[in-house]
Design a protein around this motif. Structure first.
Motif, PDB file in Angstrom:
ATOM      1  N   LEU A   4       0.839  -1.192   0.000  1.00  0.00           N
ATOM      2  CA  LEU A   4       0.000   0.000   0.000  1.00  0.00           C
ATOM      3  C   LEU A   4       0.878   1.248   0.000  1.00  0.00           C
ATOM      4  CD1 LEU A   4      -2.573  -1.035   2.757  1.00  0.00           C
ATOM      5  CD2 LEU A   4      -2.912  -1.104   0.285  1.00  0.00           C
ATOM      6  N   LYS A   5       0.387   2.315  -0.629  1.00  0.00           N
ATOM      7  CA  LYS A   5       1.115   3.585  -0.648  1.00  0.00           C
ATOM      8  C   LYS A   5       0.529   4.493   0.423  1.00  0.00           C
ATOM      9  CE  LYS A   5       2.581   7.371  -3.564  1.00  0.00           C
ATOM     10  NZ  LYS A   5       2.617   7.908  -4.925  1.00  0.00           N
ATOM     11  N   CYS A   6       1.356   4.949   1.338  1.00  0.00           N
ATOM     12  CA  CYS A   6       0.904   5.850   2.391  1.00  0.00           C
ATOM     13  C   CYS A   6       0.577   7.206   1.759  1.00  0.00           C
ATOM     14  CB  CYS A   6       1.983   6.017   3.463  1.00  0.00           C
ATOM     15  SG  CYS A   6       1.518   7.199   4.742  1.00  0.00           S
ATOM     16  N   PRO A   7      -0.659   7.700   1.906  1.00  0.00           N
ATOM     17  CA  PRO A   7      -1.012   8.976   1.283  1.00  0.00           C
ATOM     18  C   PRO A   7      -0.394  10.189   1.982  1.00  0.00           C
ATOM     19  CG  PRO A   7      -2.855   8.150   2.559  1.00  0.00           C
ATOM     20  CD  PRO A   7      -1.794   7.086   2.594  1.00  0.00           C
ATOM     21  N   TYR A   8       0.211  10.000   3.134  1.00  0.00           N
ATOM     22  CA  TYR A   8       0.825  11.107   3.858  1.00  0.00           C
ATOM     23  C   TYR A   8       2.284  11.295   3.476  1.00  0.00           C
ATOM     24  CZ  TYR A   8      -3.347  11.039   6.722  1.00  0.00           C
ATOM     25  OH  TYR A   8      -4.648  11.073   7.137  1.00  0.00           O
ATOM     26  N   CYS A   9       3.067  10.230   3.567  1.00  0.00           N
ATOM     27  CA  CYS A   9       4.504  10.357   3.273  1.00  0.00           C
ATOM     28  C   CYS A   9       4.864   9.874   1.869  1.00  0.00           C
ATOM     29  CB  CYS A   9       5.336   9.648   4.332  1.00  0.00           C
ATOM     30  SG  CYS A   9       5.061   7.875   4.457  1.00  0.00           S
ATOM     31  N   GLY A  10       3.910   9.218   1.180  1.00  0.00           N
ATOM     32  CA  GLY A  10       4.135   8.801  -0.198  1.00  0.00           C
ATOM     33  C   GLY A  10       4.966   7.545  -0.365  1.00  0.00           C
ATOM     34  N   ILE A  11       5.287   6.876   0.716  1.00  0.00           N
ATOM     35  CA  ILE A  11       6.121   5.677   0.644  1.00  0.00           C
ATOM     36  C   ILE A  11       5.267   4.465   0.289  1.00  0.00           C
ATOM     37  CG2 ILE A  11       7.550   4.097   2.012  1.00  0.00           C
ATOM     38  CD1 ILE A  11       8.545   6.534   3.552  1.00  0.00           C
ATOM     39  N   LEU A  12       5.770   3.654  -0.621  1.00  0.00           N
ATOM     40  CA  LEU A  12       5.137   2.385  -0.971  1.00  0.00           C
ATOM     41  C   LEU A  12       5.633   1.359   0.041  1.00  0.00           C
ATOM     42  CD1 LEU A  12       3.268   1.349  -3.203  1.00  0.00           C
ATOM     43  CD2 LEU A  12       5.297   0.614  -4.430  1.00  0.00           C
ATOM     44  N   CYS A  13       4.725   0.847   0.886  1.00  0.00           N
ATOM     45  CA  CYS A  13       5.151  -0.044   1.959  1.00  0.00           C
ATOM     46  C   CYS A  13       4.440  -1.382   1.892  1.00  0.00           C
ATOM     47  CB  CYS A  13       4.952   0.605   3.322  1.00  0.00           C
ATOM     48  SG  CYS A  13       3.523   1.646   3.483  1.00  0.00           S
ATOM     49  N   ASP A  14       5.152  -2.428   2.270  1.00  0.00           N
ATOM     50  CA  ASP A  14       4.520  -3.742   2.296  1.00  0.00           C
ATOM     51  C   ASP A  14       3.874  -3.958   3.659  1.00  0.00           C
ATOM     52  OD1 ASP A  14       6.331  -5.073   4.152  1.00  0.00           O
ATOM     53  OD2 ASP A  14       7.794  -5.146   2.521  1.00  0.00           O
ATOM     54  N   GLU A  15       3.135  -5.031   3.765  1.00  0.00           N
ATOM     55  CA  GLU A  15       2.317  -5.269   4.958  1.00  0.00           C
ATOM     56  C   GLU A  15       3.112  -5.402   6.249  1.00  0.00           C
ATOM     57  OE1 GLU A  15       0.690  -9.548   4.830  1.00  0.00           O
ATOM     58  OE2 GLU A  15       1.193  -9.046   2.766  1.00  0.00           O
ATOM     59  N   MET A  49     -16.506 -10.724   0.258  1.00  0.00           N
ATOM     60  CA  MET A  49     -15.605 -11.286  -0.745  1.00  0.00           C
ATOM     61  C   MET A  49     -15.655 -10.286  -1.882  1.00  0.00           C
ATOM     62  SD  MET A  49     -16.395 -15.355  -0.779  1.00  0.00           S
ATOM     63  CE  MET A  49     -15.226 -15.620  -2.100  1.00  0.00           C
ATOM     64  N   GLY A  50     -14.613  -9.510  -2.022  1.00  0.00           N
ATOM     65  CA  GLY A  50     -14.595  -8.473  -3.049  1.00  0.00           C
ATOM     66  C   GLY A  50     -14.123  -7.147  -2.485  1.00  0.00           C
ATOM     67  N   VAL A  51     -14.693  -6.065  -2.984  1.00  0.00           N
ATOM     68  CA  VAL A  51     -14.254  -4.717  -2.625  1.00  0.00           C
ATOM     69  C   VAL A  51     -14.535  -4.443  -1.150  1.00  0.00           C
ATOM     70  CG1 VAL A  51     -14.566  -2.259  -3.093  1.00  0.00           C
ATOM     71  CG2 VAL A  51     -14.638  -3.899  -4.982  1.00  0.00           C
ATOM     72  N   HIS A  52     -13.506  -3.930  -0.463  1.00  0.00           N
ATOM     73  CA  HIS A  52     -13.625  -3.636   0.964  1.00  0.00           C
ATOM     74  C   HIS A  52     -12.798  -2.394   1.265  1.00  0.00           C
ATOM     75  CE1 HIS A  52     -14.599  -4.499   5.059  1.00  0.00           C
ATOM     76  NE2 HIS A  52     -13.351  -4.765   5.426  1.00  0.00           N
ATOM     77  N   PHE A  53     -13.299  -1.573   2.192  1.00  0.00           N
ATOM     78  CA  PHE A  53     -12.594  -0.366   2.628  1.00  0.00           C
ATOM     79  C   PHE A  53     -12.049  -0.616   4.024  1.00  0.00           C
ATOM     80  CE2 PHE A  53     -15.664   0.826  -0.515  1.00  0.00           C
ATOM     81  CZ  PHE A  53     -14.957   1.680  -1.333  1.00  0.00           C
ATOM     82  N   GLU A  54     -10.743  -0.365   4.207  1.00  0.00           N
ATOM     83  CA  GLU A  54     -10.062  -0.729   5.443  1.00  0.00           C
ATOM     84  C   GLU A  54      -9.231   0.419   6.000  1.00  0.00           C
ATOM     85  OE1 GLU A  54      -9.130  -5.338   4.268  1.00  0.00           O
ATOM     86  OE2 GLU A  54      -7.752  -3.791   3.568  1.00  0.00           O
ATOM     87  N   ARG A  55      -8.968   0.343   7.305  1.00  0.00           N
ATOM     88  CA  ARG A  55      -8.080   1.284   7.981  1.00  0.00           C
ATOM     89  C   ARG A  55      -6.703   0.627   8.130  1.00  0.00           C
ATOM     90  NH1 ARG A  55      -9.474   2.193  13.334  1.00  0.00           N
ATOM     91  NH2 ARG A  55      -8.467   4.200  13.232  1.00  0.00           N
ATOM     92  N   TRP A  56      -5.659   1.412   7.898  1.00  0.00           N
ATOM     93  CA  TRP A  56      -4.286   0.931   8.068  1.00  0.00           C
ATOM     94  C   TRP A  56      -3.467   2.020   8.733  1.00  0.00           C
ATOM     95  CZ3 TRP A  56      -2.713  -3.945   6.959  1.00  0.00           C
ATOM     96  CH2 TRP A  56      -3.575  -4.724   6.180  1.00  0.00           C
ATOM     97  N   ARG A  57      -2.453   1.602   9.461  1.00  0.00           N
ATOM     98  CA  ARG A  57      -1.523   2.542  10.101  1.00  0.00           C
ATOM     99  C   ARG A  57      -0.122   2.256   9.575  1.00  0.00           C
ATOM    100  NH1 ARG A  57       1.516   2.291  14.929  1.00  0.00           N
ATOM    101  NH2 ARG A  57       2.119   4.363  15.591  1.00  0.00           N
ATOM    102  N   HIS A  58       0.562   3.318   9.164  1.00  0.00           N
ATOM    103  CA  HIS A  58       1.940   3.186   8.691  1.00  0.00           C
ATOM    104  C   HIS A  58       2.839   3.094   9.937  1.00  0.00           C
ATOM    105  CE1 HIS A  58       5.235   4.722   5.733  1.00  0.00           C
ATOM    106  NE2 HIS A  58       5.450   3.497   6.158  1.00  0.00           N
ATOM    107  N   ALA A  59       2.789   1.947  10.594  1.00  0.00           N
ATOM    108  CA  ALA A  59       3.410   1.743  11.905  1.00  0.00           C
ATOM    109  C   ALA A  59       4.918   1.949  11.900  1.00  0.00           C
ATOM    110  CB  ALA A  59       3.070   0.344  12.423  1.00  0.00           C
ATOM    111  N   TRP A  65      -2.587   7.058  10.409  1.00  0.00           N
ATOM    112  CA  TRP A  65      -3.650   6.185   9.917  1.00  0.00           C
ATOM    113  C   TRP A  65      -4.094   6.646   8.547  1.00  0.00           C
ATOM    114  CZ3 TRP A  65      -5.362   1.795  12.091  1.00  0.00           C
ATOM    115  CH2 TRP A  65      -5.034   1.561  13.430  1.00  0.00           C
ATOM    116  N   PHE A  66      -4.415   5.686   7.683  1.00  0.00           N
ATOM    117  CA  PHE A  66      -4.977   6.003   6.371  1.00  0.00           C
ATOM    118  C   PHE A  66      -5.957   4.913   5.983  1.00  0.00           C
ATOM    119  CE2 PHE A  66      -1.142   3.549   5.483  1.00  0.00           C
ATOM    120  CZ  PHE A  66      -1.515   2.699   4.461  1.00  0.00           C
ATOM    121  N   LEU A  67      -6.683   5.140   4.896  1.00  0.00           N
ATOM    122  CA  LEU A  67      -7.705   4.203   4.435  1.00  0.00           C
ATOM    123  C   LEU A  67      -7.302   3.625   3.086  1.00  0.00           C
ATOM    124  CD1 LEU A  67     -10.823   6.356   5.362  1.00  0.00           C
ATOM    125  CD2 LEU A  67      -9.616   4.699   6.770  1.00  0.00           C
TER     126      LEU A  67
END
Length: 107
Positions: A4-15, A49-59, A65-67
Motif C-alpha cells: 500500500l502507498k501511504c497517502p501522507y509520506c508517499g512511501i510504498l510499503c509492504d504489509e 468477498m470483493g471490494v472492501h474499505f479498510e483502515r491501516w496505520r503506517h506503523a 492512519w490512512f484508508l
C-alpha cells in the motif's frame, strides 16, 4: 504480499510496515444511543468477498492512519486516501468501477 502507498509520506510499503485497523467508514454510536446500536458499533462488521474499505496505520513509517480500498479475494489495491475522508474519494470509486463494473457501491 500486500503493498500500500501511504497517502501522507508517499512511501510504498509492504504489509510488514503496516498495522491493520479494521473496517473503514464505521459510523460511531454516540451518547444516548441504544444498547443495540452500541453493540452493533462494537461488533458488527462487513466481511465481503470483493471490494472492501479498510483502515491501516503506517506503523514503521510516519505512524499515521490512512484508508485503503482493495479486493479481499485478489488482493488488488484500488487506492489509498487520508483517514479524515468520510467517504471514498471519486477517483477511488472510479478505479473500482473501471475494474469491477458489477460493483454496486457501499451499503
Amino acid at each position: 504480499m500486500l503493498t500500500l502507498k501511504c497517502p501522507y509520506c508517499g512511501i510504498l510499503c509492504d504489509e510488514t510496515e503496516l498495522a491493520a485497523g479494521g473496517e473503514a467508514h464505521v459510523k460511531r454510536a454516540g451518547p444516548g444511543s441504544s444498547d443495540e446500536a452500541f453493540e452493533a458499533y462494537l461488533f458488527d462488521r462487513e466481511n465481503p468477498m470483493g471490494v472492501h474499505f479498510e483502515r491501516w496505520r503506517h506503523a514503521h513509517g510516519c505512524g499515521k492512519w490512512f484508508l485503503a480500498a482493495r479486493d479481499t479475494v485478489t488482493m488488488e489495491v484500488f487506492g489509498t486516501y487520508k483517514a479524515q475522508t468520510t467517504e471514498p474519494p471519486e477517483e477511488i470509486v472510479a478505479a473500482i468501477r473501471a475494474r469491477r463494473p458489477e460493483w454496486e457501491g457501499r451499503a
